[in-house]
Motif scaffolding. Sequence first.
Motif, mmCIF file in Angstrom:
data_model
loop_
_atom_site.group_PDB
_atom_site.id
_atom_site.type_symbol
_atom_site.label_atom_id
_atom_site.label_comp_id
_atom_site.label_asym_id
_atom_site.label_seq_id
_atom_site.Cartn_x
_atom_site.Cartn_y
_atom_site.Cartn_z
ATOM 1 N N VAL A 12 0.846 -1.193 0.000
ATOM 2 C CA VAL A 12 0.000 0.000 0.000
ATOM 3 C C VAL A 12 0.880 1.241 0.000
ATOM 4 O O VAL A 12 1.951 1.275 0.608
ATOM 5 N N ASP A 13 0.443 2.278 -0.691
ATOM 6 C CA ASP A 13 1.257 3.485 -0.838
ATOM 7 C C ASP A 13 0.859 4.599 0.126
ATOM 8 O O ASP A 13 1.652 5.500 0.373
ATOM 9 N N TRP A 14 -0.352 4.581 0.616
ATOM 10 C CA TRP A 14 -0.736 5.514 1.677
ATOM 11 C C TRP A 14 -1.985 4.996 2.380
ATOM 12 O O TRP A 14 -2.741 4.202 1.844
ATOM 13 N N ILE A 15 -2.182 5.489 3.603
ATOM 14 C CA ILE A 15 -3.414 5.287 4.353
ATOM 15 C C ILE A 15 -4.006 6.661 4.613
ATOM 16 O O ILE A 15 -3.350 7.535 5.196
ATOM 17 N N ASP A 16 -5.228 6.854 4.183
ATOM 18 C CA ASP A 16 -5.973 8.099 4.381
ATOM 19 C C ASP A 16 -6.889 7.865 5.577
ATOM 20 O O ASP A 16 -7.836 7.073 5.505
ATOM 21 N N ALA A 17 -6.592 8.513 6.700
ATOM 22 C CA ALA A 17 -7.226 8.156 7.974
ATOM 23 C C ALA A 17 -8.415 9.048 8.302
ATOM 24 O O ALA A 17 -8.269 10.182 8.767
ATOM 25 N N SER A 18 -9.611 8.502 8.076
ATOM 26 C CA SER A 18 -10.856 9.158 8.454
ATOM 27 C C SER A 18 -11.467 8.360 9.605
ATOM 28 O O SER A 18 -10.774 7.604 10.290
ATOM 29 N N SER A 19 -12.782 8.495 9.821
ATOM 30 C CA SER A 19 -13.411 7.746 10.907
ATOM 31 C C SER A 19 -14.924 7.745 10.747
ATOM 32 O O SER A 19 -15.494 8.523 9.992
ATOM 33 N N GLY A 20 -15.574 6.831 11.474
ATOM 34 C CA GLY A 20 -17.026 6.789 11.576
ATOM 35 C C GLY A 20 -17.743 6.283 10.346
ATOM 36 O O GLY A 20 -17.146 5.833 9.371
ATOM 37 N N GLY A 21 -19.068 6.296 10.406
ATOM 38 C CA GLY A 21 -19.914 6.002 9.269
ATOM 39 C C GLY A 21 -20.626 4.675 9.280
ATOM 40 O O GLY A 21 -21.558 4.472 8.497
ATOM 41 N N VAL A 22 -20.243 3.753 10.163
ATOM 42 C CA VAL A 22 -20.832 2.413 10.097
ATOM 43 C C VAL A 22 -22.079 2.267 10.961
ATOM 44 O O VAL A 22 -22.838 1.317 10.785
ATOM 45 N N SER A 23 -22.308 3.219 11.862
ATOM 46 C CA SER A 23 -23.444 3.088 12.772
ATOM 47 C C SER A 23 -24.016 4.451 13.144
ATOM 48 O O SER A 23 -23.252 5.387 13.437
ATOM 49 N N PRO A 24 -25.347 4.575 13.181
ATOM 50 C CA PRO A 24 -25.949 5.836 13.635
ATOM 51 C C PRO A 24 -25.744 6.078 15.123
ATOM 52 O O PRO A 24 -26.043 7.163 15.623
ATOM 53 N N LYS A 25 -25.199 5.094 15.838
ATOM 54 C CA LYS A 25 -24.933 5.243 17.274
ATOM 55 C C LYS A 25 -23.580 5.895 17.549
ATOM 56 O O LYS A 25 -23.207 6.081 18.708
ATOM 57 N N GLN A 26 -22.850 6.235 16.515
ATOM 58 C CA GLN A 26 -21.523 6.836 16.688
ATOM 59 C C GLN A 26 -21.601 8.153 17.459
ATOM 60 O O GLN A 26 -22.569 8.904 17.364
ATOM 61 N N LYS A 27 -20.564 8.410 18.230
ATOM 62 C CA LYS A 27 -20.456 9.669 18.969
ATOM 63 C C LYS A 27 -19.090 10.259 18.637
ATOM 64 O O LYS A 27 -18.071 9.848 19.192
ATOM 65 N N ILE A 28 -19.086 11.211 17.688
ATOM 66 C CA ILE A 28 -17.841 11.749 17.146
ATOM 67 C C ILE A 28 -17.487 13.059 17.850
ATOM 68 O O ILE A 28 -18.300 13.995 17.869
ATOM 69 N N PRO A 29 -16.288 13.163 18.412
ATOM 70 C CA PRO A 29 -15.856 14.398 19.088
ATOM 71 C C PRO A 29 -15.330 15.414 18.095
ATOM 72 O O PRO A 29 -14.113 15.621 17.962
ATOM 73 N N LEU A 30 -16.207 16.072 17.379
ATOM 74 C CA LEU A 30 -15.803 16.990 16.320
ATOM 75 C C LEU A 30 -15.011 18.170 16.866
ATOM 76 O O LEU A 30 -15.308 18.712 17.932
ATOM 77 N N GLY A 31 -14.014 18.574 16.106
ATOM 78 C CA GLY A 31 -13.188 19.723 16.426
ATOM 79 C C GLY A 31 -12.087 19.831 15.398
ATOM 80 O O GLY A 31 -11.839 18.888 14.638
ATOM 81 N N PRO A 32 -11.399 20.971 15.310
ATOM 82 C CA PRO A 32 -10.331 21.136 14.319
ATOM 83 C C PRO A 32 -9.307 20.010 14.396
ATOM 84 O O PRO A 32 -8.773 19.713 15.463
ATOM 85 N N GLY A 33 -9.075 19.351 13.258
ATOM 86 C CA GLY A 33 -8.080 18.294 13.190
ATOM 87 C C GLY A 33 -8.369 17.100 14.085
ATOM 88 O O GLY A 33 -7.449 16.386 14.493
ATOM 89 N N TYR A 34 -9.649 16.820 14.342
ATOM 90 C CA TYR A 34 -10.000 15.786 15.323
ATOM 91 C C TYR A 34 -9.554 14.389 14.913
ATOM 92 O O TYR A 34 -9.441 13.491 15.765
ATOM 93 N N GLN A 35 -9.274 14.171 13.626
ATOM 94 C CA GLN A 35 -8.837 12.848 13.188
ATOM 95 C C GLN A 35 -7.324 12.726 13.029
ATOM 96 O O GLN A 35 -6.818 11.640 12.736
ATOM 97 N N VAL A 36 -6.612 13.823 13.232
ATOM 98 C CA VAL A 36 -5.157 13.798 13.071
ATOM 99 C C VAL A 36 -4.496 12.762 13.979
ATOM 100 O O VAL A 36 -3.579 12.044 13.538
ATOM 101 N N PRO A 37 -4.912 12.617 15.255
ATOM 102 C CA PRO A 37 -4.280 11.592 16.094
ATOM 103 C C PRO A 37 -4.439 10.178 15.541
ATOM 104 O O PRO A 37 -3.595 9.309 15.816
ATOM 105 N N LEU A 38 -5.475 9.931 14.755
ATOM 106 C CA LEU A 38 -5.655 8.617 14.141
ATOM 107 C C LEU A 38 -4.581 8.379 13.084
ATOM 108 O O LEU A 38 -3.962 7.310 13.035
ATOM 109 N N ALA A 39 -4.355 9.385 12.232
ATOM 110 C CA ALA A 39 -3.288 9.272 11.229
ATOM 111 C C ALA A 39 -1.934 9.120 11.908
ATOM 112 O O ALA A 39 -1.092 8.311 11.489
ATOM 113 N N GLN A 40 -1.718 9.881 12.968
ATOM 114 C CA GLN A 40 -0.454 9.814 13.693
ATOM 115 C C GLN A 40 -0.239 8.431 14.300
ATOM 116 O O GLN A 40 0.864 7.874 14.238
#
Length: 370
Positions: free
Chosen positions: A258-286
């Motif tokens: 694989v040449d890259w991983i694009d790190a997003s989150s969520g989407g599989v369940s309406p029960k998700q609780k996403i802590p939205l904020g600037p760059g909130y998914q950056v720690p996942l990529a890190q």
Amino acid sequence: MSALFSPIKLRGLALPNRIMVAPMCQYSADNGAANDWHFTHINMLSLSGAAMFCIEATHVEATGRITPGCLGLWNDATEAALKPILASVRKHSKTAVAMQLAHAGRKGSSARPWDGGQQIPIGQGGWQTEGPSAIPHKEGETPPHALDAQGLARVRDAFIGAAKRAERLGIDALELHSAHGYLLHQFLSPISNQRTDQYGGSLQNRMRYPLEVFDAIRAAFPAEKPVGVKVSATDWVDGGWDLAQTIEYAKELRKRGVDWIDASSGGVSPKQKIPLGPGYQVPLAQGIKEATGVTTMAVGLITEPKQAEDIVASGKADMVALARGMLYDPRWGWHAAAELGGEVYAPPQYWRSQPSTQKALFGATTFGAR
């Protein structure tokens, strides 16, 4: 020197900066075929200053669309519709063009977001969806049919066919969509995958089909061209897919080139609780980058040039992908270059737009006209 405007190489593809225009569904195709809206949208954002533009989720079969308006690449008509658009991009822009290949699985047969986004009944223009298990995305929806061996082979072959069509179109890179609750993410998550065969149960089994699809695409696409994967690094639901499992998935993908991983989150369940904020998914990529060494892209509420610069300069991710920020400011790359001291490509028709107070934003210093 700006880290954001430093070069990076993805397999045989050399990029002059670390910015990608993220794939953004437009829900505006005609039976899967691109049209004048896509011509305008893609050509506009190909001049953003980003090194790479990724075409929206492009579905590999008609029943794999999210909505009736979703883009596809499953027959000669959908392939032909993209040719003049790409020809125009190549004539006026130097951006690399990627394409995200996708299948919606159980989240298909949905109305466009501005029409409510709910599942369309089969008798009202909808279609029977498919997934790893006969579990609906939301309570009260028509359940998907669980894919059998024949169905799994058909979908895998559809991904192969789309990859070959993308190569004929001259696409520079592919991104496999295994995020946001769509089919391949559905196989990964124990929330949506409750199979008892070799494709369900253990982590190794749940990863099996997405990895088979990646292997098939990698074999079908030219070896010198990169293939990345978009992931939802967490479902944001207890007992669902999470970062630890994502890291194991990324390790398996790395073994496969694989040449890259694009790190997003969520989407599989309406029960998700996403802590939205600037760059909130950056720690996942890190987290993925630190654990695996795979090239990563950070995406999600990245809006400011200095924010993007910090992400790359600090090593949290290798690249950033912008979506809504690019729609709001289609010249985001230009403005980021001006702020951070970088350079971008712009067609000569636009050179005189550079403010006199900025130096060599477009890599040219004199503009003359009689």
